[in-house]
Write a protein that holds these residues in place. Sequence first.
Motif, PDB file in Angstrom:
ATOM      1  N   GLU A 102       0.811  -1.218   0.000  1.00 54.89           N
ATOM      2  CA  GLU A 102       0.000   0.000   0.000  1.00 54.89           C
ATOM      3  C   GLU A 102       0.849   1.274   0.000  1.00 54.89           C
ATOM      4  O   GLU A 102       0.661   2.138  -0.863  1.00 54.89           O
ATOM      5  N   PRO A 103       1.818   1.415   0.920  1.00 55.47           N
ATOM      6  CA  PRO A 103       2.659   2.618   0.846  1.00 55.47           C
ATOM      7  C   PRO A 103       3.518   2.655  -0.417  1.00 55.47           C
ATOM      8  O   PRO A 103       3.834   3.727  -0.936  1.00 55.47           O
ATOM      9  N   GLN A 156      -7.462  -1.867 -11.884  1.00 58.82           N
ATOM     10  CA  GLN A 156      -8.651  -1.217 -11.320  1.00 58.82           C
ATOM     11  C   GLN A 156      -9.028  -1.881  -9.996  1.00 58.82           C
ATOM     12  O   GLN A 156      -9.358  -1.209  -9.015  1.00 58.82           O
ATOM     13  N   ALA A 157      -8.982  -3.197  -9.959  1.00 58.60           N
ATOM     14  CA  ALA A 157      -9.326  -3.935  -8.740  1.00 58.60           C
ATOM     15  C   ALA A 157      -8.322  -3.655  -7.623  1.00 58.60           C
ATOM     16  O   ALA A 157      -8.706  -3.484  -6.460  1.00 58.60           O
ATOM     17  N   VAL A 158      -7.047  -3.603  -7.967  1.00 56.22           N
ATOM     18  CA  VAL A 158      -6.022  -3.318  -6.959  1.00 56.22           C
ATOM     19  C   VAL A 158      -6.220  -1.920  -6.383  1.00 56.22           C
ATOM     20  O   VAL A 158      -6.116  -1.713  -5.170  1.00 56.22           O
ATOM     21  N   ASP A 164     -10.437   0.501  -0.353  1.00 55.37           N
ATOM     22  CA  ASP A 164     -11.475  -0.157   0.451  1.00 55.37           C
ATOM     23  C   ASP A 164     -10.935  -1.469   1.020  1.00 55.37           C
ATOM     24  O   ASP A 164     -11.195  -2.545   0.496  1.00 55.37           O
ATOM     25  N   PRO A 165     -10.148  -1.380   2.092  1.00 54.86           N
ATOM     26  CA  PRO A 165      -9.534  -2.580   2.652  1.00 54.86           C
ATOM     27  C   PRO A 165     -10.506  -3.511   3.380  1.00 54.86           C
ATOM     28  O   PRO A 165     -10.124  -4.604   3.787  1.00 54.86           O
ATOM     29  N   GLU A 166     -11.756  -3.081   3.528  1.00 52.75           N
ATOM     30  CA  GLU A 166     -12.736  -3.936   4.201  1.00 52.75           C
ATOM     31  C   GLU A 166     -13.001  -5.217   3.410  1.00 52.75           C
ATOM     32  O   GLU A 166     -13.311  -6.248   3.979  1.00 52.75           O
ATOM     33  N   ALA A 171     -12.553 -10.186  -3.802  1.00 51.52           N
ATOM     34  CA  ALA A 171     -13.866  -9.565  -4.003  1.00 51.52           C
ATOM     35  C   ALA A 171     -13.769  -8.409  -4.990  1.00 51.52           C
ATOM     36  O   ALA A 171     -14.637  -8.241  -5.850  1.00 51.52           O
ATOM     37  N   HIS A 172     -12.720  -7.613  -4.870  1.00 49.43           N
ATOM     38  CA  HIS A 172     -12.545  -6.493  -5.797  1.00 49.43           C
ATOM     39  C   HIS A 172     -12.261  -6.991  -7.216  1.00 49.43           C
ATOM     40  O   HIS A 172     -12.730  -6.397  -8.183  1.00 49.43           O
ATOM     41  N   LEU A 173     -11.503  -8.082  -7.332  1.00 52.30           N
ATOM     42  CA  LEU A 173     -11.259  -8.656  -8.654  1.00 52.30           C
ATOM     43  C   LEU A 173     -12.557  -9.160  -9.277  1.00 52.30           C
ATOM     44  O   LEU A 173     -12.836  -8.898 -10.449  1.00 52.30           O
TER      45      LEU A 173
END
Length: 196
Positions: A102-103, A156-158, A164-166, A171-173
């Motif tokens: 993330e960073p 886009q999913a990443v 939205d780390p929840e 799920a995002h993929l």
Amino acid sequence: MPRSGMEARRRLQQAALELFRERGFDQTTTAEIAARAGVNERTYFRHFADKREVLFDGEDDLRASLTRAVAEAPDGLQPFEVLLHAFQETGRALEANRPFAEPRFEVIAATPALRERELAKHASLTDVVAEALRRRDVPDRLAGLAARTGWATYRQAVQAWTEDPEQGLDAHLSQAFDDLRGLSTTTPPMTADRET
């Protein structure tokens, strides 16, 4: 790589990320990264070719993982389903490494030289995905289109996952590939001023 070499590599990556976030990429030297990691600058260059490469480690592993995941996807899947399967398989490593990933994304987004390097890496990985699809007998033209479109959907999913780390990356993929399918099957609305 011996255990001590892997540990030094990990410390260099962490030190680089910390310094890039504190000072900025351009204001940080490889000597400073090495000092922060507790090694000398020669050790830095034994592990990484240049200052940018410290944030792009693991490309060879990702290439191999993507190729393997595409090859091992169940028979009978359409190209996008093959890619969704492959990205879900390889995405587990990214998800496990979230505290670094993330960073890292933030530093890359803020640094033109790193964005340029990232684009080159993505182009190379897209070629790997296209070749893996060809090996599954996807026609050349479709393999290239699927790989480029699939990679954009993965990115886009990443991005959604970092915002939205929840929800997990899987799920995002799934959502991103559902959105892609929706875009390709939805009939565009007629414009009000269009003549019939």
